[in-house]
Design a protein around this motif. Structure first.
Motif, short mmCIF file in Angstrom:
data_model
loop_
_atom_site.label_atom_id
_atom_site.label_comp_id
_atom_site.label_asym_id
_atom_site.label_seq_id
_atom_site.Cartn_x
_atom_site.Cartn_y
_atom_site.Cartn_z
N MET A 44 0.84 -1.19 0.00
CA MET A 44 0.00 0.00 0.00
C MET A 44 0.89 1.25 0.00
O MET A 44 1.99 1.23 0.51
CB MET A 44 -0.93 0.00 1.21
CG MET A 44 -0.22 0.00 2.56
SD MET A 44 -1.25 -0.52 3.94
CE MET A 44 -2.60 0.62 3.87
N LEU A 45 0.38 2.32 -0.63
CA LEU A 45 1.10 3.57 -0.67
C LEU A 45 0.68 4.45 0.49
O LEU A 45 -0.51 4.57 0.79
CB LEU A 45 0.83 4.30 -1.99
CG LEU A 45 1.42 3.67 -3.26
CD1 LEU A 45 0.95 4.45 -4.48
CD2 LEU A 45 2.93 3.65 -3.19
N VAL A 46 1.65 5.08 1.13
CA VAL A 46 1.38 5.93 2.29
C VAL A 46 2.08 7.27 2.09
O VAL A 46 3.24 7.32 1.66
CB VAL A 46 1.90 5.28 3.59
CG1 VAL A 46 1.73 6.22 4.78
CG2 VAL A 46 1.17 3.96 3.86
N THR A 47 1.36 8.34 2.39
CA THR A 47 1.99 9.66 2.43
C THR A 47 1.48 10.38 3.67
O THR A 47 0.55 9.93 4.35
CB THR A 47 1.70 10.47 1.15
OG1 THR A 47 2.56 11.61 1.12
CG2 THR A 47 0.26 10.92 1.08
N LEU A 48 2.12 11.49 4.01
CA LEU A 48 1.80 12.27 5.21
C LEU A 48 1.44 13.68 4.79
O LEU A 48 2.13 14.29 4.00
CB LEU A 48 2.99 12.29 6.17
CG LEU A 48 3.59 10.92 6.52
CD1 LEU A 48 4.83 11.11 7.39
CD2 LEU A 48 2.57 10.04 7.22
N VAL A 49 0.36 14.18 5.36
CA VAL A 49 -0.10 15.52 5.02
C VAL A 49 -0.51 16.25 6.30
O VAL A 49 -1.53 15.93 6.90
CB VAL A 49 -1.30 15.48 4.05
CG1 VAL A 49 -1.81 16.89 3.78
CG2 VAL A 49 -0.92 14.80 2.75
N GLY A 50 0.34 17.18 6.74
CA GLY A 50 -0.02 18.02 7.87
C GLY A 50 -0.36 17.27 9.14
O GLY A 50 -1.26 17.67 9.88
N GLY A 51 0.33 16.17 9.40
CA GLY A 51 0.04 15.38 10.59
C GLY A 51 -1.07 14.36 10.38
O GLY A 51 -1.59 13.80 11.34
N LYS A 52 -1.42 14.10 9.14
CA LYS A 52 -2.44 13.10 8.83
C LYS A 52 -1.85 12.06 7.90
O LYS A 52 -1.13 12.40 6.96
CB LYS A 52 -3.66 13.76 8.17
CG LYS A 52 -4.79 12.80 7.84
CD LYS A 52 -5.99 13.53 7.29
CE LYS A 52 -7.09 12.55 6.88
NZ LYS A 52 -7.59 11.74 8.01
N ILE A 53 -2.16 10.78 8.16
CA ILE A 53 -1.72 9.69 7.31
C ILE A 53 -2.75 9.50 6.19
O ILE A 53 -3.94 9.35 6.46
CB ILE A 53 -1.57 8.38 8.10
CG1 ILE A 53 -0.51 8.53 9.18
CG2 ILE A 53 -1.22 7.21 7.17
CD1 ILE A 53 -0.43 7.34 10.13
N ILE A 54 -2.29 9.49 4.96
CA ILE A 54 -3.15 9.21 3.81
C ILE A 54 -2.58 7.99 3.10
O ILE A 54 -1.38 7.91 2.86
CB ILE A 54 -3.21 10.41 2.85
CG1 ILE A 54 -3.82 11.62 3.57
CG2 ILE A 54 -4.04 10.07 1.61
CD1 ILE A 54 -3.85 12.88 2.74
N TYR A 55 -3.42 7.04 2.81
CA TYR A 55 -2.93 5.77 2.26
C TYR A 55 -3.92 5.24 1.24
O TYR A 55 -5.09 5.62 1.21
CB TYR A 55 -2.74 4.75 3.39
CG TYR A 55 -4.03 4.44 4.11
CD1 TYR A 55 -4.81 3.36 3.75
CD2 TYR A 55 -4.47 5.26 5.14
CE1 TYR A 55 -6.01 3.10 4.39
CE2 TYR A 55 -5.66 5.02 5.79
CZ TYR A 55 -6.43 3.94 5.42
OH TYR A 55 -7.63 3.70 6.04
N GLY A 56 -3.44 4.34 0.40
CA GLY A 56 -4.29 3.72 -0.59
C GLY A 56 -3.55 2.66 -1.36
O GLY A 56 -2.33 2.49 -1.20
#
Length: 332
Positions: free
Chosen positions: A1-13
């Protein structure tokens, strides 16, 4: 799965398209926030800061940096996501678009887990636990007693104290001792703290005032030096170069814990979600994945139960070299 971080939030897909599609959801939430909505399904933050944080995330995503992602296995994702957190989950949470169930190896559309609470004076600390300093003291440390296990304020207590005396009351403290108890901290090994911290002991004198004046820069510097110590053989602090005597391996759980600490500071509005911080933590996570040996450095039991399979996630088979003080677990 791909994970990135945005402003203290984990976004994944599961893929880039899933992450890019997240923009539509955030855009709608930002518009709802601007219209006066106090809460949003996509953000669990105090209502007073909801609109501002949604805008921070929206700006981060529209800058195009969702392309900066890290590939994780489901187990690596859980290790990153669970690190540092001691509070339990009152309800189970479902993670969508995962590659495989970490328990069964099958590929469902989601996995559901419920984290177990580990708070309380009688419960031993785990590696890199994050909490108020006062909630981390008086408990058995994962690296051993006394100076073997440290609780490291971030920002440094010396910086927090300067801010408090100047009237910047980030923690609502009425005394210096209360400020120390209320300040956020992370559990680290003594040797890591002594050799890797930019603010340990006398080193704080040349940085504490600067970090107090600009917490945004201070938090990034302090996280960078602690994670950098694990990623390099020699670390320069101020004008002096230190050669490490401890282990040189950066772990996924360590990066996850510092991400969680960053998130806590954002939620408490001590700092803002910051693109440069996001990218720095992603870079360290990428390095940790490259060195990963597949073993958990936090007890797998903290992940609670997998309701997808209806059975507990593996309780943690001690690594053969762990002895009586197990610090690594293998999950089949």
């Amino acid at each position: 799965m791909l994970v990135t971080l945005v402003g203290g939030k984990i976004i994944y897909g599961a893929d880039q398209a899933t992450l890019t599609g997240y923009l539509t959801q955030v855009d709608a939430n930002c518009k709802a926030g601007k219209a006066g909505a106090a809460t949003s399904a996509a953000f669990s933050v105090p209502s007073a800061s909801t609109k501002g944080r949604m805008q921070d995330v929206y700006d981060r995503i529209t800058s195009g940096n969702l392309s900066d992602c890290v590939q994780l296995t489901p187990q690596q994702f859980l290790r990153f996501k669970m690190a540092g957190r001691q509070h339990g989950q009152g309800t189970a949470k479902t993670y969508n678009d995962v590659v495989a169930d970490p328990l069964t190896g099958t590929k469902p559309t989601s996995i559901t887990i419920q984290r177990v609470a580990r708070q309380g004076a009688s419960i031993p600390l785990g590696k890199w636990d994050v909490a108020r300093y006062g909630d981390l003291t008086g408990r058995a440390g994962p690296w051993g007693p006394g100076s073997q296990t440290n609780r490291d304020h971030l920002l440094a207590h010396s910086s927090n104290l300067i801010r408090w005396k100047a009237g910047d009351d980030d923690y609502g403290a009425t005394s210096a001792s209360e400020l120390k108890r209320e300040g956020l901290a992370v559990v680290v090994s003594g040797i890591h703290h002594r050799e890797g911290s930019a603010t340990y002991g006398g080193r704080a004198q040349h940085v504490n005032a600067a970090h107090a004046m600009n917490p945004q820069v201070g938090v990034k510097d302090e996280i960078d030096t602690m994670l950098g110590w694990k990623a390099q053989k020699t670390v320069t602090l101020g004008s002096k170069a230190y050669t490490k005597s401890g282990k040189a391996t950066l772990r996924i759980e360590m990066v996850g814990a510092y991400f969680y600490l960053y998130k806590r500071l954002v939620v408490q509005e001590i700092i803002k979600g910051d693109e440069s911080m996001d990218i720095m933590l992603l870079d360290y996570l990428r390095s940790a994945v490259g060195w990963d040996d597949g073993k958990w450095r936090i007890d797998p039991a903290v992940a609670g139960k997998s309701l997808h399979s209806g059975t507990p996630i593996i309780s943690g088979v001690p690594d053969a070299t762990g002895g009586s003080k197990t610090t690594r677990w293998t999950v089949p």
